[in-house]
Design an enzyme around this catalytic site. Structure first.
Site, PDB file in Angstrom:
ATOM      1  N   ASP A   1       0.872  -1.164   0.000  1.00 37.81           N
ATOM      2  CA  ASP A   1       0.000   0.000   0.000  1.00 37.81           C
ATOM      3  C   ASP A   1       0.917   1.224   0.000  1.00 37.81           C
ATOM      4  OD1 ASP A   1      -2.392   1.620   0.460  1.00 37.81           O
ATOM      5  OD2 ASP A   1      -1.621   1.845   2.498  1.00 37.81           O
TER       6      ASP A   1
ATOM      7  N   ASP B   1      -0.159   5.229   0.792  1.00 39.56           N
ATOM      8  CA  ASP B   1      -0.446   6.239   1.823  1.00 39.56           C
ATOM      9  C   ASP B   1      -0.608   5.586   3.185  1.00 39.56           C
ATOM     10  OD1 ASP B   1      -0.397   8.155  -0.139  1.00 39.56           O
ATOM     11  OD2 ASP B   1      -2.570   8.260  -0.358  1.00 39.56           O
TER      12      ASP B   1
END
Length: 221
Positions: free
Chosen positions: A17, A19
């Protein structure tokens, strides 16, 4: 259980991932939503609390149901693109060392954002880019659906069981678990439900992720 093992002949892959996992963008996201809320005469704190838990279109339906969602989304995208050009971004400690330490064909980014924004942020922080990025435009179903992580594995030519997902949020953790992958959580004081391993910081996870990628560390289930 987890055990250290001899190097494996099977290739390992790491799916990240972005952010909250590799990059700290909380203040940027909060500012974008603050400006957006002000434009529509809404309470910024209330809007942001909704936005944390829902996708943008769902946020609009909750906070301004009388507004055209396409117009709302266009305004949000404009603000997000402006932020990529002018905002201040910081990679989490250990991110550069980690990504530079992985073979280029062994990792990918799986994000609910858009690829051009991710590339802009990475360029500004000096992080290397992988060959595979699965963004919001690449899938019809976002996290917590398993589709984003399964799409990344397919593009890498990887089996789900050979993939390690690094996440910070419940929706991403569920996405990785539903894809049949090993999931480790980072950057949280308390472990997200379901993760196979938990690290309070990305820095603490770096040696373990590199060991997994090299085949020196077995899965923890």
């Amino acid at each position: 259980m987890t055990s250290e093992s001899a190097p494996s002949s099977r290739s390992r892959y790491v799916l990240f991932d972005v952010d909250g996992t590799l990059m700290d963008a909380v203040s940027n996201q909060r500012q974008v939503w603050r400006v957006w809320a002000k434009r529509y005469g809404l309470d910024a704190d209330e809007v942001y609390q909704v936005a944390l838990r829902t996708r943008p279109v769902e946020t609009f339906a909750r906070v301004c149901p009388d507004r055209d969602p396409h117009e709302c989304l266009a305004a949000l995208h404009e603000l997000e693109d402006d932020d990529v050009r002018s905002g201040v971004y910081a990679a989490f400690d250990g991110a550069s060392e980690l990504l530079h330490g992985l073979p280029s064909a062994s990792w990918a980014l799986v994000t609910s954002n858009y690829e051009h924004r991710v590339r802009g942020r990475f360029q500004r922080t000096g992080l290397p880019m992988p060959g595979v990025i699965v963004d919001a435009a690449a899938v019809e179903e976002g996290k917590p659906s398993p589709v984003p992580y399964l799409r990344a594995a397919a593009r890498l030519g990887a089996e789900p069981g050979d993939c390690l997902v690094i996440e910070d949020a419940p929706s991403g953790v569920q996405s990785g678990l539903r894809a049949g992958m090993t999931v480790w959580g980072v950057n949280a004081a308390v472990a997200v439900e379901g993760v196979h391993r938990h690290f309070e910081s990305l820095r603490a996870a770096v040696p373990h992720i590199l060991a997994f990628a090299s085949g020196l560390q077995a899965h923890r289930r």
